[in-house]
Design a protein around this motif. Structure first.
Motif, PDB file in Angstrom:
ATOM      1  N   MET A   1       0.844  -1.199   0.000  1.00 56.70           N
ATOM      2  CA  MET A   1       0.000   0.000   0.000  1.00 56.70           C
ATOM      3  C   MET A   1       0.880   1.251   0.000  1.00 56.70           C
ATOM      4  SD  MET A   1      -2.741   1.211   2.905  1.00 56.70           S
ATOM      5  CE  MET A   1      -3.776  -0.223   2.714  1.00 56.70           C
ATOM      6  N   THR A   2       0.768   2.054  -1.050  1.00 61.47           N
ATOM      7  CA  THR A   2       1.602   3.244  -1.139  1.00 61.47           C
ATOM      8  C   THR A   2       1.080   4.385  -0.273  1.00 61.47           C
ATOM      9  OG1 THR A   2       0.368   3.995  -3.078  1.00 61.47           O
ATOM     10  CG2 THR A   2       2.343   2.655  -3.470  1.00 61.47           C
ATOM     11  N   GLU A   3      -0.248   4.487  -0.143  1.00 61.59           N
ATOM     12  CA  GLU A   3      -0.827   5.521   0.689  1.00 61.59           C
ATOM     13  C   GLU A   3      -2.133   5.018   1.296  1.00 61.59           C
ATOM     14  OE1 GLU A   3      -1.770   8.938  -1.667  1.00 61.59           O
ATOM     15  OE2 GLU A   3      -3.301   7.910  -2.830  1.00 61.59           O
ATOM     16  N   ARG A  27       2.414  12.297   5.456  1.00 61.41           N
ATOM     17  CA  ARG A  27       3.048  11.529   4.389  1.00 61.41           C
ATOM     18  C   ARG A  27       2.263  10.250   4.121  1.00 61.41           C
ATOM     19  NH1 ARG A  27       8.694  11.131   7.378  1.00 61.41           N
ATOM     20  NH2 ARG A  27       7.155  10.914   9.052  1.00 61.41           N
ATOM     21  N   ARG A  28       2.169   9.904   2.846  1.00 63.25           N
ATOM     22  CA  ARG A  28       1.538   8.657   2.397  1.00 63.25           C
ATOM     23  C   ARG A  28       0.102   8.546   2.903  1.00 63.25           C
ATOM     24  NH1 ARG A  28       5.754   3.874   3.453  1.00 63.25           N
ATOM     25  NH2 ARG A  28       4.361   2.803   1.970  1.00 63.25           N
ATOM     26  N   SER A  29      -0.608   9.647   2.792  1.00 65.86           N
ATOM     27  CA  SER A  29      -1.982   9.708   3.279  1.00 65.86           C
ATOM     28  C   SER A  29      -2.774  10.626   2.364  1.00 65.86           C
ATOM     29  CB  SER A  29      -1.996  10.238   4.712  1.00 65.86           C
ATOM     30  OG  SER A  29      -3.308  10.420   5.177  1.00 65.86           O
ATOM     31  N   ARG A  30      -4.049  10.283   2.123  1.00 65.49           N
ATOM     32  CA  ARG A  30      -4.887  11.120   1.257  1.00 65.49           C
ATOM     33  C   ARG A  30      -6.334  11.061   1.725  1.00 65.49           C
ATOM     34  NH1 ARG A  30      -7.807  10.086  -3.522  1.00 65.49           N
ATOM     35  NH2 ARG A  30      -6.954   7.963  -3.658  1.00 65.49           N
ATOM     36  N   LEU A  31      -6.967  12.215   1.807  1.00 66.46           N
ATOM     37  CA  LEU A  31      -8.389  12.276   2.120  1.00 66.46           C
ATOM     38  C   LEU A  31      -9.158  12.084   0.823  1.00 66.46           C
ATOM     39  CD1 LEU A  31     -10.731  12.682   4.013  1.00 66.46           C
ATOM     40  CD2 LEU A  31     -10.435  15.156   3.801  1.00 66.46           C
ATOM     41  N   ALA A  32      -9.894  10.968   0.734  1.00 65.97           N
ATOM     42  CA  ALA A  32     -10.562  10.617  -0.511  1.00 65.97           C
ATOM     43  C   ALA A  32     -12.044  10.940  -0.513  1.00 65.97           C
ATOM     44  CB  ALA A  32     -10.371   9.120  -0.791  1.00 65.97           C
ATOM     45  N   VAL A  33     -12.719  10.711   0.630  1.00 69.98           N
ATOM     46  CA  VAL A  33     -14.177  10.824   0.658  1.00 69.98           C
ATOM     47  C   VAL A  33     -14.623  11.486   1.953  1.00 69.98           C
ATOM     48  CG1 VAL A  33     -16.369   9.581   0.503  1.00 69.98           C
ATOM     49  CG2 VAL A  33     -14.363   8.688  -0.666  1.00 69.98           C
ATOM     50  N   LEU A  34     -15.630  12.330   1.846  1.00 70.80           N
ATOM     51  CA  LEU A  34     -16.281  12.938   3.010  1.00 70.80           C
ATOM     52  C   LEU A  34     -17.767  12.645   2.937  1.00 70.80           C
ATOM     53  CD1 LEU A  34     -16.389  14.997   5.453  1.00 70.80           C
ATOM     54  CD2 LEU A  34     -16.854  16.748   3.713  1.00 70.80           C
ATOM     55  N   ALA A  35     -18.348  12.238   4.055  1.00 72.07           N
ATOM     56  CA  ALA A  35     -19.786  11.991   4.116  1.00 72.07           C
ATOM     57  C   ALA A  35     -20.486  13.163   4.785  1.00 72.07           C
ATOM     58  CB  ALA A  35     -20.086  10.708   4.891  1.00 72.07           C
ATOM     59  N   THR A  36     -21.276  13.893   4.012  1.00 63.47           N
ATOM     60  CA  THR A  36     -22.138  14.946   4.534  1.00 63.47           C
ATOM     61  C   THR A  36     -23.200  15.261   3.485  1.00 63.47           C
ATOM     62  OG1 THR A  36     -22.290  17.211   5.394  1.00 63.47           O
ATOM     63  CG2 THR A  36     -20.628  16.800   3.709  1.00 63.47           C
ATOM     64  N   SER A  37     -24.375  15.568   3.952  1.00 57.95           N
ATOM     65  CA  SER A  37     -25.454  15.925   3.018  1.00 57.95           C
ATOM     66  C   SER A  37     -25.596  17.432   2.877  1.00 57.95           C
ATOM     67  CB  SER A  37     -26.781  15.333   3.506  1.00 57.95           C
ATOM     68  OG  SER A  37     -27.082  15.795   4.818  1.00 57.95           O
ATOM     69  N   TYR A 124      -6.143   9.547  20.219  1.00 57.43           N
ATOM     70  CA  TYR A 124      -5.533  10.126  21.423  1.00 57.43           C
ATOM     71  C   TYR A 124      -4.182  10.701  21.022  1.00 57.43           C
ATOM     72  CZ  TYR A 124      -4.541  10.560  26.398  1.00 57.43           C
ATOM     73  OH  TYR A 124      -4.263  11.049  27.660  1.00 57.43           O
ATOM     74  N   MET A 125      -4.212  11.938  20.567  1.00 55.34           N
ATOM     75  CA  MET A 125      -3.096  12.482  19.803  1.00 55.34           C
ATOM     76  C   MET A 125      -1.866  12.809  20.640  1.00 55.34           C
ATOM     77  SD  MET A 125      -5.251  14.861  20.927  1.00 55.34           S
ATOM     78  CE  MET A 125      -5.294  16.517  21.631  1.00 55.34           C
ATOM     79  N   ILE A 126      -2.027  13.021  21.954  1.00 54.64           N
ATOM     80  CA  ILE A 126      -0.898  13.552  22.717  1.00 54.64           C
ATOM     81  C   ILE A 126       0.260  12.568  22.805  1.00 54.64           C
ATOM     82  CG2 ILE A 126      -2.421  15.080  24.031  1.00 54.64           C
ATOM     83  CD1 ILE A 126      -1.909  13.247  26.473  1.00 54.64           C
ATOM     84  N   VAL A 127      -0.022  11.261  22.715  1.00 55.57           N
ATOM     85  CA  VAL A 127       1.070  10.289  22.837  1.00 55.57           C
ATOM     86  C   VAL A 127       1.998  10.350  21.627  1.00 55.57           C
ATOM     87  CG1 VAL A 127      -0.326   8.768  24.269  1.00 55.57           C
ATOM     88  CG2 VAL A 127      -0.255   8.392  21.809  1.00 55.57           C
ATOM     89  N   HIS A 128       1.571  11.025  20.564  1.00 57.05           N
ATOM     90  CA  HIS A 128       2.405  11.154  19.373  1.00 57.05           C
ATOM     91  C   HIS A 128       3.295  12.400  19.434  1.00 57.05           C
ATOM     92  CE1 HIS A 128      -0.046   7.985  17.579  1.00 57.05           C
ATOM     93  NE2 HIS A 128      -1.100   8.638  18.048  1.00 57.05           N
ATOM     94  N   HIS A 129       3.106  13.226  20.459  1.00 57.77           N
ATOM     95  CA  HIS A 129       3.896  14.452  20.565  1.00 57.77           C
ATOM     96  C   HIS A 129       5.184  14.182  21.341  1.00 57.77           C
ATOM     97  CE1 HIS A 129       5.054  18.598  21.078  1.00 57.77           C
ATOM     98  NE2 HIS A 129       4.032  18.985  20.347  1.00 57.77           N
ATOM     99  N   PRO A 130       6.320  14.646  20.815  1.00 60.09           N
ATOM    100  CA  PRO A 130       7.597  14.360  21.494  1.00 60.09           C
ATOM    101  C   PRO A 130       7.702  14.941  22.890  1.00 60.09           C
ATOM    102  CG  PRO A 130       7.900  15.938  19.709  1.00 60.09           C
ATOM    103  CD  PRO A 130       6.517  15.393  19.549  1.00 60.09           C
ATOM    104  N   ARG A 285       1.338  13.770  13.089  1.00 61.19           N
ATOM    105  CA  ARG A 285       2.100  12.608  13.562  1.00 61.19           C
ATOM    106  C   ARG A 285       1.176  11.436  13.879  1.00 61.19           C
ATOM    107  NH1 ARG A 285       7.629  13.722  16.604  1.00 61.19           N
ATOM    108  NH2 ARG A 285       8.448  15.346  15.255  1.00 61.19           N
ATOM    109  N   GLN A 286       0.005  11.734  14.385  1.00 56.00           N
ATOM    110  CA  GLN A 286      -0.972  10.685  14.671  1.00 56.00           C
ATOM    111  C   GLN A 286      -1.392   9.975  13.385  1.00 56.00           C
ATOM    112  OE1 GLN A 286      -4.780  10.740  17.465  1.00 56.00           O
ATOM    113  NE2 GLN A 286      -5.150  11.945  15.638  1.00 56.00           N
ATOM    114  N   VAL A 287      -1.705  10.743  12.350  1.00 56.31           N
ATOM    115  CA  VAL A 287      -2.108  10.160  11.070  1.00 56.31           C
ATOM    116  C   VAL A 287      -0.974   9.325  10.483  1.00 56.31           C
ATOM    117  CG1 VAL A 287      -2.801  10.678   8.701  1.00 56.31           C
ATOM    118  CG2 VAL A 287      -3.793  11.971  10.597  1.00 56.31           C
ATOM    119  N   GLU A 288       0.251   9.814  10.583  1.00 49.94           N
ATOM    120  CA  GLU A 288       1.385   9.070  10.025  1.00 49.94           C
ATOM    121  C   GLU A 288       1.641   7.786  10.808  1.00 49.94           C
ATOM    122  OE1 GLU A 288       3.844  12.754   7.956  1.00 49.94           O
ATOM    123  OE2 GLU A 288       4.532  11.968   9.903  1.00 49.94           O
ATOM    124  N   ALA A 289       1.479   7.844  12.133  1.00 49.41           N
ATOM    125  CA  ALA A 289       1.645   6.633  12.940  1.00 49.41           C
ATOM    126  C   ALA A 289       0.566   5.613  12.617  1.00 49.41           C
ATOM    127  CB  ALA A 289       1.611   6.988  14.428  1.00 49.41           C
TER     128      ALA A 289
END
Length: 322
Positions: A1-3, A27-37, A124-130, A285-289
């Motif tokens: 999987m490239t992304e 990196r290696r991440s893309r927002l493809a679809v959003l669900a909203t009316s 839980y994003m804080i664990v990804h912060h240095p 960093r959370q998304v990359e992890a």
């Protein structure tokens, strides 16, 4: 999987302001679809990427073969249901905190995660912060001697917004579900310990919704005092006090938004040691992890078992109130 190709369930403000930009920046991440009316709610997301597809139902995202992972920013009361449905649809899941309203509700999600082999986690994003990795290294390395006390405060005031989902019982509102995961979870993350008992719990409610919670919790060798409130001045701070020193985290939870990330180590002698982290985005960093975990490159640093432990402590505070 490239992304990792992401879908978002709902055009929540937090998704618009933090997580969608983080997915775009990771990196290696893309927002493809959003669900909203609602086209008006979709517009800011489409402004980030004109190729973003918008669908009018959550089910359409789950059925999309071009979506690998789903981010869920729905009201708290819907987290378990849609995490389960996304896993059953074969999607990896990153769900906003709290992923459940009670600890035992996470048992089924853990079982489904293991059954499917998919990645499922709470955002839980804080664990990804240095800065938090540094605090953990200091505490576990004995930099302040024996830890004796943790004081954690996280407050804000949304009293002028009665329609906010955090101010409603039916959507899982309250300060403990919203921000107690930070004051309580950061202590568990840094020390690796689980609570022994809740010594004291003072819960204040308005129209049935918990708007302020102060608790003292006994751990092995130290106590944690946690204060969360949705009716006080915007403020956050965490202090770890030991026999030989103190660690201060002035902007523990919302760096870049509340202030600049830095941690301070003060000891009996010598200068104060300060570590600063300008520009670090914990959401990116959370998304990359998460992406690394999806690709099998690394274990995700905040598994559902950790989130269940924090929710179990919140449950203990509820029980102590009664």
């Amino acid at each position: 999987m490239t992304e990792v190709r992401w879908g978002i369930l709902g055009a929540a403000k937090f998704a618009r302001e933090q997580m969608a930009p983080a997915i775009h920046a990771a990196r290696r991440s893309r927002l493809a679809v959003l669900a909203t009316s609602d086209p008006a709610k979709a517009a800011p997301f489409q402004a980030m990427d004109g190729a973003l597809r918008v669908v009018d139902s959550y089910e359409a995202v789950l059925a999309d073969p071009n979506v690998d992972a789903v981010y869920i920013p729905l009201p708290n009361s819907l987290h378990v249901e849609w995490t389960r449905r996304a896993l059953e649809a074969g999607k990896h899941v990153l769900c906003e905190k709290p992923i459940a309203m009670r600890a035992n509700e996470i048992d089924g999600l853990i079982a489904l995660r293991d059954q499917t082999g998919l990645v499922a986690a709470e955002a839980y994003m804080i664990v990804h912060h240095p800065q938090w990795q540094q605090v953990r290294d200091w505490i576990k390395g004995g930099a302040i001697g024996e830890l004796r006390r943790v004081n954690a405060t996280f407050t804000y005031d949304n009293s002028s917004d009665p329609g906010n989902i955090r101010n409603a019982v039916e959507t899982g509102g309250g300060s403990l579900p919203d921000i107690g995961v930070y004051t309580l979870g950061c202590t568990r993350y840094v020390t690796g310990q689980e609570p022994e008992a809740v010594l004291f719990a003072d819960i204040r409610r308005e129209s049935g919704v918990e708007v302020r919670a102060e608790a003292m919790i006994q751990f092995d060798g130290f106590t944690l005092t946690s204060l969360t409130s949705m009716r006080m001045l915007r403020y956050q701070s965490v202090t770890f006090q030991g026999t030989d020193g103190v660690v201060e985290v002035p902007v523990p939870f919302n760096p870049l938004g509340y202030g600049d990330a830095e941690v301070r180590l003060m000891r009996k002698s010598g200068p104060v040691e300060v570590c600063r982290y300008p520009g670090v985005n914990q959401y990116v960093r959370q998304v990359e992890a998460f992406g690394a975990a999806v690709r099998g490159e690394a274990e995700y640093p905040c598994p559902l078992e950790f989130s269940q432990g924090t929710q179990a402590l919140i449950d203990m505070i509820w029980a102590a109130e009664r």
